[in-house]
Design an enzyme around this catalytic site. Structure first.
Site, PDB file in Angstrom:
ATOM      1  N   HIS A   1      36.638  11.771  14.875  1.00 49.92           N
ATOM      2  CA  HIS A   1      38.081  11.892  14.660  1.00 49.92           C
ATOM      3  C   HIS A   1      38.487  13.240  14.059  1.00 49.92           C
ATOM      4  CE1 HIS A   1      36.730  10.886  10.624  1.00 49.92           C
ATOM      5  NE2 HIS A   1      37.853  11.398  10.182  1.00 49.92           N
TER       6      HIS A   1
HETATM    7  C1  UD1 Z   1      42.465  11.061   7.618  1.00 43.80           C
HETATM    8  C2  UD1 Z   1      41.869  12.009   6.581  1.00 43.80           C
HETATM    9  C3  UD1 Z   1      40.402  12.245   6.890  1.00 43.80           C
HETATM   10  C4  UD1 Z   1      39.639  10.950   7.035  1.00 43.80           C
HETATM   11  C5  UD1 Z   1      40.338  10.093   8.065  1.00 43.80           C
HETATM   12  C6  UD1 Z   1      39.666   8.771   8.253  1.00 43.80           C
HETATM   13  C7  UD1 Z   1      43.356  13.728   5.649  1.00 43.80           C
HETATM   14  C8  UD1 Z   1      43.689  15.166   5.670  1.00 43.80           C
HETATM   15  N1  UD1 Z   1      42.520  13.301   6.616  1.00 43.80           N
HETATM   16  O1  UD1 Z   1      42.430  11.717   8.877  1.00 43.80           O
HETATM   17  O2  UD1 Z   1      39.829  12.987   5.838  1.00 43.80           O
HETATM   18  O3  UD1 Z   1      38.329  11.213   7.432  1.00 43.80           O
HETATM   19  O4  UD1 Z   1      41.687   9.886   7.632  1.00 43.80           O
HETATM   20  O5  UD1 Z   1      40.322   8.006   9.205  1.00 43.80           O
HETATM   21  O6  UD1 Z   1      43.819  13.023   4.787  1.00 43.80           O
HETATM   22  N2  UD1 Z   1      47.270   6.942  13.067  1.00 43.80           N
HETATM   23  C9  UD1 Z   1      47.565   5.691  13.552  1.00 43.80           C
HETATM   24  N3  UD1 Z   1      47.460   4.626  12.701  1.00 43.80           N
HETATM   25  C10 UD1 Z   1      47.083   4.752  11.409  1.00 43.80           C
HETATM   26  C11 UD1 Z   1      46.795   6.037  10.930  1.00 43.80           C
HETATM   27  C12 UD1 Z   1      46.878   7.113  11.760  1.00 43.80           C
HETATM   28  O7  UD1 Z   1      47.917   5.524  14.699  1.00 43.80           O
HETATM   29  O8  UD1 Z   1      47.004   3.743  10.683  1.00 43.80           O
HETATM   30  C13 UD1 Z   1      47.319   8.095  13.992  1.00 43.80           C
HETATM   31  C14 UD1 Z   1      48.606   8.853  13.936  1.00 43.80           C
HETATM   32  O9  UD1 Z   1      48.903   9.275  15.212  1.00 43.80           O
HETATM   33  C15 UD1 Z   1      48.266  10.045  13.078  1.00 43.80           C
HETATM   34  C16 UD1 Z   1      46.811  10.296  13.418  1.00 43.80           C
HETATM   35  O10 UD1 Z   1      46.277   8.986  13.654  1.00 43.80           O
HETATM   36  O11 UD1 Z   1      49.085  11.118  13.339  1.00 43.80           O
HETATM   37  C17 UD1 Z   1      46.023  10.963  12.337  1.00 43.80           C
HETATM   38  O12 UD1 Z   1      46.169  10.279  11.086  1.00 43.80           O
HETATM   39  P1  UD1 Z   1      46.120  11.079   9.701  1.00 43.80           P
HETATM   40  O13 UD1 Z   1      46.259  10.139   8.568  1.00 43.80           O
HETATM   41  O14 UD1 Z   1      47.047  12.231   9.771  1.00 43.80           O
HETATM   42  O15 UD1 Z   1      44.697  11.738   9.675  1.00 43.80           O
HETATM   43  P2  UD1 Z   1      43.288  11.189  10.104  1.00 43.80           P
HETATM   44  O16 UD1 Z   1      42.858  11.935  11.308  1.00 43.80           O
HETATM   45  O17 UD1 Z   1      43.241   9.696  10.162  1.00 43.80           O
END
Ligand code: UD1
Length: 359
Positions: A206
């Site tokens: 991811h």
């Molecule tokens: C975040 C953390 C990362 C961790 C990861 C584990 C930061 C900078 N990054 O990254 O360190 O390893 O979590 O998962 O804090 N989304 C969903 N549903 C959710 C959450 C996210 O659909 O419940 C999608 C959204 O489109 C979002 C994307 O995933 O924009 C990324 O989510 P985000 O929380 O920005 O970062 P992660 O890549 O999950």
């Protein structure tokens, strides 16, 4: 004494759970408050972990959701400040390195509320990783720093952190793992998926460096498809990765894609995997503890102890490199197999003890 815990994203929950439990078990009169920022919000990314880990329902849910780094970090700070002012804790405990960690630590520092950082001191040396920025800043702001391995202590001392703030306590993630192994052993996920023990490769990816660039992601998926010709390749897909695959129109024939899994099912699958391939931080540690070979598709790691003592190996995100690393691993390339010091299931008890000494 009132202690507030911050949880925001998937890798936080298995770190918060043992610390809350250890404080509850210590017999001292104290109040614990759990704040969930809502950085992760899907059932599979959040709620299932509360259920699997037996965590209490959060006392405060900030509902910040997704966004750019500035937007998400800013939203967390704005939503958290009034909660902190209203609840008035003696300590706020933040864990790991996600945006919720640094956002809440900064709010606390500005309001002179003491912050304890669990999993302090880890450094990849790579400032292109958003988590590295979060780690550096959180450690500068924290009043107590709990390290999972001694390289963390050395990093913090080099950055000028006062030695009396630093406590080497071990790895709280391993506390959760040790506690939950018996429950994971009862899961039927392996037979539900029709898999034999030690027959398959388990993949999670991811990180922006692997999934946000179409060429890099295409190369990795092509390697996975080729590996799937000779053994099952199982890939529970993070929402970010699924989104990118759709955006870039990428597929990986032969690979078995699943929705993200809960804690217990994922632990059961990790323990029985032939090889784990990942870019996660925590999974490098879990595989080291379990003695399962781990190929980390990254140029660096903030967890070097998993390379030195454990089963982890860094592999470039290149097709040929991935195929060769998998082949070497299958041939049983000799590797160190040691569990790092203080990864013994008692890290949270050590943290509780230090916190209680500092009311
Ligand atoms: C975040 C953390 C990362 C961790 C990861 C584990 C930061 C900078 N990054 O990254 O360190 O390893 O979590 O998962 O804090 N989304 C969903 N549903 C959710 C959450 C996210 O659909 O419940 C999608 C959204 O489109 C979002 C994307 O995933 O924009 C990324 O989510 P985000 O929380 O920005 O970062 P992660 O890549 O999950």
């Amino acid at each position: 004494m009132k202690i507030m815990h911050i949880a925001g994203a998937r890798p936080n929950f298995m770190k918060v759970a043992p610390v809350m439990q250890a404080l509850a078990d210590c017999g001292s009169p104290l109040e614990q408050v759990l704040v969930h920022t809502g950085q992760h919000y899907d059932f599979e990314m959040s709620q299932v972990f509360f259920e699997d880990l037996g965590m209490p329902t959060p006392d405060e849910y900030l509902q910040v959701g997704s966004g750019s780094h500035a937007e998400q970090t800013g939203k967390i700070m704005i939503a958290f400040e009034p909660v902190l002012l209203r609840r008035k804790p003696d300590w706020v405990v933040v864990v790991g390195d996600v945006n919720s960690t640094v956002a809440c630590a900064l709010v606390c520092a500005k309001l002179n509320v003491r912050v304890a950082h669990v999993e302090a001191g880890l450094r990849s040396g790579d400032r292109e990783m958003p988590e590295e920025i979060n780690r550096l800043l959180t450690d500068q702001l924290a009043d107590l720093l709990f390290t999972p391995s001694q390289d963390g202590d050395a990093n913090l001392l080099r950055e000028g952190i006062a030695p009396e703030k630093i406590h080497f306590v071990g790895n709280v993630m391993i506390d959760s793992l040790v506690k939950m192994l018996p429950a994971a052993a009862l899961r039927t996920v392996l037979s539900d998926l029709g898999l034999e023990k030690k027959s398959y490769i388990l993949v999670t990816l991811h990180r922006p460096s692997n999934v946000d660039n179409p060429e890099v992601l295409a190369r990795i998926l092509s390697a996975l498809s080729e590996l799937a010709l000779r053994q099952p390749v199982l890939f529970p897909v993070h929402p970010r990765t699924r989104l990118r695959m759709q955006e870039f129109g990428l597929e990986a024939p032969g690979v078995r894609f699943l929705d993200p899994l809960g804690y217990l099912d994922f632990l059961a699958l990790t323990q029985a995997a032939d090889i784990v391939m990942t870019d996660s931080g925590g999974i490098q540690e879990e595989t080291t503890f379990l003695g399962v070979p781990c190929l980390t598709l990254r140029a660096n790691t903030e967890r070097p102890i998993t390379l030195e003592l454990g089963t982890n190996r860094l592999v470039p995100s290149e097709k040929q490199a991935i195929l060769e690393a998998a082949a070497h691993t299958r041939q049983g390339e000799p590797g160190a197999r040691q569990i790092p010091p203080l990864w013994d299931g008692r890290a949270a008890a050590r943290i509780a003890e230090v916190l209680l000494r500092n009311p």
